[in-house]
Scaffold this active site. Structure first.
Site: not given
Length: 133
Positions: A27, A55, A127
């Site tokens: 979707s 993404e 990170w």
């Protein structure tokens, strides 16, 4: 921050989202542009056990296709929902993998604006900044 940037990238994601129809498992469409101008697209994979957002699918597709470093990304919802801001997991992943990427998000008055991913996660844990050299 740039207002209404990269109309071709937005059109690529919008056209893909329009082709999704009414399939609840797919979707959201996304498109990313790399540093050489190449556009890579993908769609989300919804499943009750979880699944990747559009993404994240684009990030994997970009690597698989040998894309240059990604510079901009956008997600568009099906059924005319327009540009969607990334969820928290996608924001963190984008920041960790492509800390200089711009994300297209809804802007004022129905427009679209480009925002550096760092602005979507102020005061965040990055990170790469906490790894040993």
């Amino acid at each position: 921050m740039t207002e209404n940037p990269d109309p071709a990238l937005l059109q690529a994601a919008t056209a893909l989202a329009a082709r999704l129809g009414t399939d609840d498992n797919h979707s959201v469409a996304a498109a990313a542009r790399d540093a050489k101008g190449r556009v890579v697209t993908g769609v989300n994979v919804h499943h009750f056990t979880g699944g990747p957002c559009a993404e994240l699918v684009v990030l994997g597709a970009a690597v698989a296709e040998g894309a240059a470093p990604l510079v901009r990304i956008v997600a568009v919802g099906d059924r005319g929902r327009g540009v969607l801001p990334p969820c928290g997991r996608c924001r963190q992943t984008l920041l960790d993998l492509w800390p200089e990427i711009e994300v297209l998000v809804p802007g004022a008055g129905g427009g679209v604006r480009a925002v550096p991913v760092r602005e979507l996660l102020p005061h965040t844990y990055v990170w790469a900044e906490h790894q040993e050299p």
